[in-house]
Design an enzyme around this catalytic site. Structure first.
Site, PDB file in Angstrom:
ATOM      1  N   GLU A 123       0.872  -1.166   0.000  1.00  0.00           N
ATOM      2  CA  GLU A 123       0.000   0.000   0.000  1.00  0.00           C
ATOM      3  C   GLU A 123       0.906   1.211   0.000  1.00  0.00           C
ATOM      4  O   GLU A 123       1.603   1.489   0.973  1.00  0.00           O
ATOM      5  CB  GLU A 123      -0.921  -0.020   1.220  1.00  0.00           C
ATOM      6  CG  GLU A 123      -2.105   0.940   1.085  1.00  0.00           C
ATOM      7  CD  GLU A 123      -1.813   2.306   1.650  1.00  0.00           C
ATOM      8  OE1 GLU A 123      -1.389   3.199   0.868  1.00  0.00           O
ATOM      9  OE2 GLU A 123      -1.985   2.496   2.857  1.00  0.00           O
ATOM     10  N   CYS A 156      -2.716   8.717   3.457  1.00  0.00           N
ATOM     11  CA  CYS A 156      -2.479   8.129   2.136  1.00  0.00           C
ATOM     12  C   CYS A 156      -3.690   8.282   1.228  1.00  0.00           C
ATOM     13  O   CYS A 156      -3.541   8.474   0.021  1.00  0.00           O
ATOM     14  CB  CYS A 156      -2.097   6.657   2.281  1.00  0.00           C
ATOM     15  SG  CYS A 156      -3.323   5.652   3.140  1.00  0.00           S
TER      16      CYS A 156
END
Length: 511
Positions: free
Chosen positions: A245, A279
């Site tokens: 990720e 993020c």
């Protein structure tokens, strides 16, 4: 995995110092774990994992729920650790813990159902067989966590991997090691009979590289695309499965009939919350030209009222990572030099908005940019700071094209007067997760998978897909009776095989 902080070596061990990002004051000393330390942690995890995997799913569920309850009772201590190491306001840290508890509870309660063996239809040629799929634990899962959400993000791998029957070796960020150590200590209190099942190793780049090379059965990583490529190179040498990720450049699309007040409120929170260090936070906005100016006014009005700092009235804290302010400054300056406007902030934006705080340093005041050229770093690179760029587009089609043009594809949001039309727009986006008329709505739903593609990485955590990601599917067939014509035996006459082939071919030409 950048090697940072103060490191020193004694004849027997090396340590590093974690620091308060707002003041630079030391918080604690932690060991730098090398390859031998990591190997021992993996070995201990493998031994404990055998006993853990052998437990009935209901027993693992009970143990993990005990851990969850202890985390809830110790929420104040864990949130204080998060706030101290990241600099985020205590309430933000508490919210992170609340989301973590929801995810851990879901993983514990649903692993047995999601991962139980299931029967499948064998088909005509194998009608004499029963067929099933079971999901076996991988063994030991390595997790390399980030600093911006040092509990919520890695627990999307840790909690789900444990629920799936694995052991875990966790390397927290070198900026937030104490939080990782505290998580493991609470696990040992809640699940005392499984020493080594969940172990934490601390350090920076070298420790992470050692974990990648340690022979773990899968590595889950959160961090930048550049670091992910380096870690993946290490994993490739041993064909260690890798889940990545790697951040995003998330966009919000605003249609002409959207509720602009709701959109502005969500954009400001999504862009400036946690100092923009999220993020899946908001970094780009594409608003239909008819409402662009009114949306910008609303965003600027709300953002102007926010103040970074360390006091109780601060909306968000410092940039956690040293040097990130330079990235923010570079992106803002490049956008302005290319002709963008800055209705709020600009070249003087980095620095505290509170005269009582030291000038400059890790505090960055809000920045709102408009009309930013699409090839500017502020539109193509992850900024990870309290900035947002709002560009006008002719229509929704252009907004979709610009959103999908990014090499990142993690999250997105759509604000639209019609929920049905908003969902239709969402289906056209490459993003791995999309919220309609909210931002980051998917983060609070444990049953939804999370992850992206492109430079945002690959693989999924959370939800049923996140549980299965930490297992190996095993296919099993059991012969129930001898078939009329055994096509897998040399003893079967050729004529019988030919008749079987002809019959099967005839059936498939008519289905």
């Amino acid at each position: 995995m950048t090697d940072t902080g103060t490191h020193r070596r004694t004849p027997s061990t090396a340590t590093f110092t974690s620091r308060d990002p707002a003041t630079g004051r030391p918080l604690a000393e932690h060991p730098v774990h090398g390859p031998e330390d990591v190997a021992r942690a993996v070995e201990r995890g493998r031994a404990a994992g055998v006993r853990w995997a052998a437990l009935p799913a209901a027993r693992r569920r009970a143990h993990l729920l005990s851990w969850k309850r202890l985390l809830a009772s110790e929420l104040d201590a864990v949130a204080a650790s998060v706030a101290a190491e990241t600099g985020k306001p205590l309430q933000d840290a508490e919210l992170e813990l609340l989301l973590t508890l929801e995810h851990l509870s879901w993983a514990a309660r649903n692993a047995g159902r999601v991962l139980r063996g299931r029967r499948v239809r064998p088909g005509l040629p194998a009608s004499n067989q029963s067929a099933s799929v079971v999901h076996r634990p991988l063994g030991v899962v390595g997790v390399i966590g980030p600093w911006n959400y040092p509990v919520y993000t890695p627990m999307g791998s840790i909690g789900y991997a444990l629920a799936a029957g694995n052991a875990v070796v966790f390397k927290p960020s070198e900026y937030t090691p104490g939080t990782g150590v505290l998580l493991a200590r609470l696990f040992e209190r809640a699940v005392p009979g499984f020493a080594g099942l969940f172990t934490v190793v601390t350090g920076a780049a070298g420790t992470g590289a050692a974990l990648a090379a340690s022979g773990v059965d899968k590595l889950a990583f959160t961090g930048s695309p550049g670091t992910a490529r380096k870690v993946m190179e290490v994993c490739a040498r041993s064909l260690t499965p890798f889940l990545a990720e790697c951040g995003g450049k998330d966009a919000v699309l605003v249609t002409a009939d959207a509720d602009l007040d709701a959109a502005a409120d969500a954009i400001v929170w999504g862009a400036l919350g946690n100092a923009g260090q999220t993020c899946a936070g908001v970094e780009r906005v594409y608003a239909v030209r008819a409402v662009h100016a009114r949306l910008c006014d609303r965003v600027v009005e709300r953002a102007r009222a926010l103040r970074p700092g360390t006091g109780p009235d601060a909306a968000y804290g410092p940039l956690t990572m040293p040097g990130q302010g330079d990235v923010v400054r570079r992106h803002v300056d490049a956008a302005l030099a290319a002709g963008a406007g800055a209705p709020l902030g600009g070249t003087d934006a980095p620095g505290s908005a509170d005269p009582a705080e030291p000038s400059g340093g890790p505090f960055v005041a809000p920045v709102v940019l408009v009309d930013v050229p699409e090839d500017c770093p502020a539109m193509t690179e992850e900024t990870f700071g309290p900035t947002v760029a709002i560009n006008a587009v002719a229509d929704v089609d252009e907004a979709v094209r610009r959103t999908n043009a990014s090499r990142y594809a993690l999250g997105a949001a759509v604000f639209c007067g019609s929920r049905r039309e908003g969902a239709a727009i969402a289906s056209r986006l490459r993003a791995g997760a999309v919220s309609v008329n909210s931002v980051l709505g998917f983060a609070a739903v444990p049953a939804l998978p999370f992850g992206g593609s492109g430079d945002s990485g690959f693989g999924r955590i959370h939800g049923a897909e996140g549980l299965r990601a930490f297992t190996a599917p095993q296919s099993v067939t059991v012969r129930r009776f001898a078939p009329p014509v055994d096509l897998t035996s040399f003893a079967t006459p050729s004529a019988a095989k030919a008749r079987a082939v002809a019959l099967t071919r005839w059936l498939h030409t008519r289905r």
